[in-house]
Design a protein around this motif. Structure first.
Motif, short mmCIF file in Angstrom:
data_model
loop_
_atom_site.label_atom_id
_atom_site.label_comp_id
_atom_site.label_asym_id
_atom_site.label_seq_id
_atom_site.Cartn_x
_atom_site.Cartn_y
_atom_site.Cartn_z
N CYS A 140 -0.47 7.81 16.41
CA CYS A 140 -0.64 8.09 14.98
C CYS A 140 0.29 9.28 14.67
CB CYS A 140 -2.09 8.46 14.68
SG CYS A 140 -2.41 8.90 12.96
N CYS A 141 0.89 9.40 13.59
CA CYS A 141 0.65 8.60 12.40
C CYS A 141 1.99 8.48 11.67
CB CYS A 141 -0.37 9.25 11.48
SG CYS A 141 -1.97 9.58 12.28
N THR A 142 2.71 7.44 11.92
CA THR A 142 4.02 7.24 11.31
C THR A 142 4.02 5.93 10.54
OG1 THR A 142 4.83 6.13 13.30
CG2 THR A 142 5.19 8.51 13.17
N GLY A 143 5.09 5.71 9.80
CA GLY A 143 5.20 4.46 9.06
C GLY A 143 4.37 4.46 7.80
N SER A 144 4.14 3.28 7.29
CA SER A 144 3.49 3.12 5.99
C SER A 144 1.98 3.12 6.06
CB SER A 144 3.96 1.81 5.33
OG SER A 144 3.65 0.71 6.15
N GLY A 145 1.41 3.21 7.27
CA GLY A 145 -0.04 3.18 7.41
C GLY A 145 -0.56 1.76 7.56
N ASP A 146 -1.77 1.65 8.07
CA ASP A 146 -2.38 0.33 8.28
C ASP A 146 -3.11 -0.16 7.04
OD1 ASP A 146 -1.72 0.20 11.15
OD2 ASP A 146 -3.11 1.88 11.31
N VAL A 147 -3.58 0.77 6.23
CA VAL A 147 -4.30 0.43 4.99
C VAL A 147 -3.73 1.30 3.88
CG1 VAL A 147 -6.53 0.25 3.83
CG2 VAL A 147 -6.40 -0.05 6.32
N THR A 148 -3.30 0.67 2.79
CA THR A 148 -2.77 1.43 1.66
C THR A 148 -3.38 0.91 0.36
OG1 THR A 148 -0.88 -0.10 1.40
CG2 THR A 148 -0.56 1.83 2.81
N GLY A 149 -3.42 1.78 -0.64
CA GLY A 149 -3.95 1.38 -1.94
C GLY A 149 -4.66 2.53 -2.61
N LYS A 150 -5.49 2.19 -3.60
CA LYS A 150 -6.26 3.19 -4.34
C LYS A 150 -7.71 3.19 -3.90
CE LYS A 150 -3.62 3.69 -8.63
NZ LYS A 150 -3.68 3.67 -10.11
N ILE A 151 -8.28 4.37 -3.91
CA ILE A 151 -9.71 4.48 -3.60
C ILE A 151 -10.50 3.99 -4.81
CG2 ILE A 151 -11.61 6.05 -3.08
CD1 ILE A 151 -9.64 7.84 -1.62
N LYS A 152 -11.29 2.95 -4.59
CA LYS A 152 -12.10 2.37 -5.67
C LYS A 152 -13.55 2.85 -5.62
CE LYS A 152 -9.02 -0.29 -7.68
NZ LYS A 152 -8.64 -0.10 -9.10
N LYS A 153 -14.01 3.23 -4.44
CA LYS A 153 -15.41 3.63 -4.31
C LYS A 153 -15.56 4.52 -3.09
CE LYS A 153 -18.44 0.45 -5.23
NZ LYS A 153 -19.36 -0.72 -5.11
N ILE A 154 -16.49 5.46 -3.17
CA ILE A 154 -16.82 6.33 -2.04
C ILE A 154 -18.34 6.32 -1.86
CG2 ILE A 154 -16.71 8.67 -1.08
CD1 ILE A 154 -14.29 9.20 -2.82
N LYS A 208 -3.05 6.31 1.97
CA LYS A 208 -2.77 5.40 3.08
C LYS A 208 -3.51 5.91 4.31
CE LYS A 208 1.84 7.43 4.04
NZ LYS A 208 3.27 7.06 4.18
N ALA A 209 -3.92 4.99 5.14
CA ALA A 209 -4.75 5.34 6.29
C ALA A 209 -4.19 4.70 7.56
CB ALA A 209 -6.19 4.89 6.06
N TRP A 210 -4.34 5.42 8.66
CA TRP A 210 -3.95 4.90 9.97
C TRP A 210 -5.23 4.63 10.76
CZ3 TRP A 210 -1.26 8.44 7.23
CH2 TRP A 210 0.12 8.20 7.03
N ILE A 230 -3.52 11.48 1.28
CA ILE A 230 -3.45 11.34 -0.17
C ILE A 230 -1.98 11.37 -0.56
CG2 ILE A 230 -4.16 12.29 -2.40
CD1 ILE A 230 -6.43 13.76 -0.81
N THR A 231 -1.48 10.31 -1.16
CA THR A 231 -0.05 10.21 -1.45
C THR A 231 0.27 10.52 -2.91
OG1 THR A 231 -0.25 7.83 -1.82
CG2 THR A 231 0.32 8.56 0.41
N ASP A 232 -0.73 10.77 -3.75
CA ASP A 232 -0.46 11.14 -5.14
C ASP A 232 0.32 12.45 -5.16
OD1 ASP A 232 -3.73 10.04 -6.16
OD2 ASP A 232 -1.83 9.00 -6.29
N SER A 233 1.25 12.56 -6.10
CA SER A 233 2.02 13.79 -6.24
C SER A 233 1.19 14.89 -6.88
CB SER A 233 3.28 13.54 -7.06
OG SER A 233 2.94 13.01 -8.33
#
Length: 233
Positions: A140-154, A208-210, A230-233
């Motif tokens: 871990c942890c290079t590349g685009s990650g294994d899971v990417t997207g927006k958090i919809k629920k916690i 994105k998550a690894w 967290i990839t948000d600017s």
């Protein structure tokens, strides 16, 4: 005598009708009925590359490798304490024992070739002999990650990450995965080396998550991650 001839004639007529009927069924029946009378060829067992055909498998060797795998499984705690690694997967087949490991505590630490060789020698010592071994390291942890997207629920110390740009298989549903952090997992923000607490994650964030490499194929999927960024600017 006339009665005997009549009965005999009727018998031949019935036989002729049966023959004509069977011919009509064979000529005009469904495709499945027509082909069912033709014996299918026996299946051919053609081994995939690198995988022996059933007749070629050395069952004594298979049993031996399974016994070695069982021995190694009893030393996982020792491996963890000695090398700060976790065994993610272990298995045995017809030709070798397979093991996948990762670094723990410092999840971004790269396990060197020298360390891999020391781990390999320890495994031989645990088994009491050398054996065919495929030892893989999940870094871990290079590349685009294994899971990417927006958090919809916690909820319940896990986050639901949804990627609206990708479809789940042949459905119209987006790719969605419940992600739980491992005990040593970390949360970071892109461009910052700072480690954040889990409660810094929020609905609507792009992340994105690894993962550990193990995904439950439910919907949404389920996996454990060693890092969420967290990839948000």
């Amino acid at each position: 005598m006339e009665s005997y001839r009549l009965k005999n004639c009727n018998r031949w007529l019935m036989l002729l009708a049966a023959l004509l009927l069977s011919g009509a069924v064979a000529g005009c029946g469904s495709e499945s009925a027509a082909t069912s009378a033709v014996p299918e060829p026996a299946p051919v067992h053609q081994p995939m590359e690198g995988i022996p055909a059933p007749a070629q498998i050395d069952r004594t060797k298979v049993a031996k490798l399974a016994e070695i795998q069982k021995k190694l499984s009893s030393h996982f705690d020792e491996l963890h304490k000695t090398y700060s690694i976790q065994v993610l997967l272990i298995g045995s087949g017809a030709e070798e024992v397979m093991m996948t490991i990762r670094s723990v505590n410092d999840v971004e630490k790269k396990i060197t070739e020298e360390e891999v060789e020391r781990i390999r020698q320890s495994l031989f010592a645990y088994a009491g002999e050398t054996f065919p071994l495929k030892l893989e390291v999940r870094h871990c942890c290079t590349g685009s990650g294994d899971v990417t997207g927006k958090i919809k629920k916690i909820e319940n110390e896990r986050v639901l990450i949804v990627d609206e740009t990708k479809k789940n298989g042949n459905t119209d549903d987006p790719v969605a995965v419940w992600v739980t952090l491992t005990e040593d997992g970390i949360v970071t923000k892109k461009g910052s080396g700072e480690k954040l607490s889990f409660d810094k994650l929020a609905e609507g964030q792009q992340v994105k998550a690894w993962s550990t490499g193990i995904m439950l194929q439910s919907y949404p999927g389920k996996t454990s991650a060693v890092k969420i960024e967290i990839t948000d600017s």
